[in-house]
Design an enzyme around this catalytic site. Structure first.
Site, PDB file in Angstrom:
ATOM      1  N   GLY A  66       2.745  -1.034   4.282  1.00 44.21           N
ATOM      2  CA  GLY A  66       2.750   0.378   3.903  1.00 44.21           C
ATOM      3  C   GLY A  66       4.170   0.883   3.722  1.00 44.21           C
ATOM      4  N   GLY A  67       4.683   1.572   4.744  1.00 36.07           N
ATOM      5  CA  GLY A  67       5.977   2.251   4.654  1.00 36.07           C
ATOM      6  C   GLY A  67       7.102   1.411   4.059  1.00 36.07           C
ATOM      7  N   GLY A  93       2.086   2.346  10.696  1.00 40.85           N
ATOM      8  CA  GLY A  93       2.991   3.490  10.575  1.00 40.85           C
ATOM      9  C   GLY A  93       3.642   3.906  11.885  1.00 40.85           C
ATOM     10  N   ASN A 107       0.863  -1.185   0.000  1.00 43.71           N
ATOM     11  CA  ASN A 107       0.000   0.000   0.000  1.00 43.71           C
ATOM     12  C   ASN A 107       0.895   1.229   0.000  1.00 43.71           C
ATOM     13  OD1 ASN A 107      -1.855   2.017   0.397  1.00 43.71           O
ATOM     14  ND2 ASN A 107      -2.154   1.580   2.583  1.00 43.71           N
ATOM     15  N   TRP A 108       0.940   1.905  -1.135  1.00 42.70           N
ATOM     16  CA  TRP A 108       1.844   3.063  -1.256  1.00 42.70           C
ATOM     17  C   TRP A 108       1.244   4.346  -0.680  1.00 42.70           C
ATOM     18  CZ3 TRP A 108       4.219   2.748  -6.890  1.00 42.70           C
ATOM     19  CH2 TRP A 108       5.140   1.695  -6.930  1.00 42.70           C
ATOM     20  N   LYS A 109       0.016   4.293  -0.209  1.00 44.64           N
ATOM     21  CA  LYS A 109      -0.633   5.495   0.338  1.00 44.64           C
ATOM     22  C   LYS A 109      -0.471   6.660  -0.651  1.00 44.64           C
ATOM     23  CE  LYS A 109       0.702   3.729   4.860  1.00 44.64           C
ATOM     24  NZ  LYS A 109      -0.051   3.670   6.078  1.00 44.64           N
ATOM     25  N   HIS A 134      -9.575   0.876   4.500  1.00 44.64           N
ATOM     26  CA  HIS A 134      -8.306   1.088   5.215  1.00 44.64           C
ATOM     27  C   HIS A 134      -8.552   2.029   6.391  1.00 44.64           C
ATOM     28  CE1 HIS A 134      -4.224   2.406   6.077  1.00 44.64           C
ATOM     29  NE2 HIS A 134      -3.824   1.308   5.475  1.00 44.64           N
ATOM     30  N   SER A 147       3.247  -2.016  10.390  1.00 41.64           N
ATOM     31  CA  SER A 147       4.691  -1.947  10.659  1.00 41.64           C
ATOM     32  C   SER A 147       5.425  -3.248  10.338  1.00 41.64           C
ATOM     33  CB  SER A 147       4.940  -1.508  12.111  1.00 41.64           C
ATOM     34  OG  SER A 147       4.483  -0.176  12.284  1.00 41.64           O
ATOM     35  N   GLU A 185      -5.546  -5.154  10.396  1.00 43.70           N
ATOM     36  CA  GLU A 185      -4.567  -4.081  10.561  1.00 43.70           C
ATOM     37  C   GLU A 185      -4.886  -3.297  11.837  1.00 43.70           C
ATOM     38  OE1 GLU A 185      -2.475  -3.042   6.688  1.00 43.70           O
ATOM     39  OE2 GLU A 185      -4.182  -1.723   6.860  1.00 43.70           O
TER      40      GLU A 185
HETATM   41  C1  PEP Z   1      -0.836   0.122   5.735  1.00 43.65           C
HETATM   42  O1  PEP Z   1      -0.801   1.254   5.266  1.00 43.65           O
HETATM   43  O2  PEP Z   1      -1.749  -0.667   5.420  1.00 43.65           O
HETATM   44  C2  PEP Z   1       0.222  -0.273   6.667  1.00 43.65           C
HETATM   45  C3  PEP Z   1       0.167  -1.453   7.222  1.00 43.65           C
HETATM   46  O3  PEP Z   1       1.208   0.654   6.889  1.00 43.65           O
HETATM   47  P1  PEP Z   1       2.621   0.385   7.623  1.00 43.65           P
HETATM   48  O4  PEP Z   1       3.185  -0.905   7.048  1.00 43.65           O
HETATM   49  O5  PEP Z   1       3.449   1.573   7.270  1.00 43.65           O
HETATM   50  O6  PEP Z   1       2.360   0.242   9.069  1.00 43.65           O
END
Ligand code: PEP
Length: 253
Positions: free
Chosen positions: A237-238, A176, A9-11, A98, A216, A170
């Site tokens: 995500g990140g 994040g 997920n590149w947000k 999300h 994370s 999640e």
């Molecule tokens: C997400 O955006 O779905 C996510 C899990 O972000 P991160 O991995 O940065 O916590």
């Protein structure tokens, strides 16, 4: 064993040129691994970067998805994108519900259900996100929240529709923050979601649905999650924004 999904997920990061550049680095990293044969790899860029991602992923086993859709097919809904439009742009997946959409854009469980139904009608594979907030986690309300989100956002699907979705657990406190859930906490939550699926859709459907963990996930903690049979992949995500880092995560599937 269920086929795992490793999703990025590149947000709100990466324009079209940056997307093309990412794929130029990411695809060769996959070429030397057998991960594409073992799992589904899906990248979710912003809607504007979907066409560039579709072109860049051509000829590989990487699928492309959108991060959100509106449930109507077309109309006077300024700023929105429909499932049909996303599909026409070459996307085959979409994230629904999300926590950032729930938190910043007021997305409710009812909206999640409508968006999921609309995505399926458009031929997209939805990944439906659920998860509790920090205060709910701290006060022992995780199960209550997951049951409520399942009842409002997922239970209204038909059996046929349910067979086409994946779910991402999640926990909001892990997204994040650098503070992931432990594999044990995640697996417990997955079992709870699977038991809700069993009650509503039956044992076969519940055993078949793929439930991903997100929050994370990094190259150095993915293996712990992948050791849990309950965890059918990850929504990242990140750590998915860097091709080397996401390739390492995919390699753990
Ligand atoms: C997400 O955006 O779905 C996510 C899990 O972000 P991160 O991995 O940065 O916590």
């Amino acid at each position: 064993m269920r086929r795992r999904i490793m999703a990025a997920n590149w947000k709100m990061y990466k324009n079209a040129a940056q997307t093309t550049n990412y794929f130029e680095q990411f695809k060769p990293l996959l070429a030397n691994s057998n991960s594409p044969a073992r799992c589904d790899i899906v990248i979710f860029p912003t809607s504007l970067s979907v066409p560039a991602a579709v072109v860049a992923a051509a000829g590989s086993s990487i699928s492309i998805g959108g991060q959100n859709i509106y449930w109507e097919r077309k109309g006077a809904f300024t700023g929105e994108v429909s499932g049909e439009m996303l599909h026409a742009a070459g996307a085959t997946w979409v994230i629904v519900g999300h926590s950032e959409r729930r938190q910043y854009f007021g997305e409710t469980d009812g909206a999640v259900l409508k968006k999921t139904q609309s995505a399926l009608e458009a031929g997209l594979n939805p990944i439906i996100c659920v998860g509790e907030r920090l205060e709910e986690h701290k006060s022992g309300k995780t199960a209550e929240v997951l049951v409520r989100q399942f009842a409002g956002g997922i239970a209204g699907l038909t059996e046929e529709q349910f067979s086409k979705v994946a779910i991402a657990y999640e926990p909001v406190w892990a997204i994040g923050t650098g503070q992931s859930a432990t594999p044990h906490i995640a697996a417990d939550a997955h079992r709870l979601i699977r038991s809700e699926a069993d009650k509503r859709f039956g044992q076969e459907a519940a055993q078949a649905v793929r439930i991903l963990y997100g929050g994370s996930v990094k190259p150095d903690n993915i293996e712990g999650f992948m050791r849990q049979d309950e965890i059918d992949g990850s929504l990242v995500g990140g750590a998915s924004l860097d091709p080397q880092s996401f390739a390492k995560i995919v390699g753990a599937a």
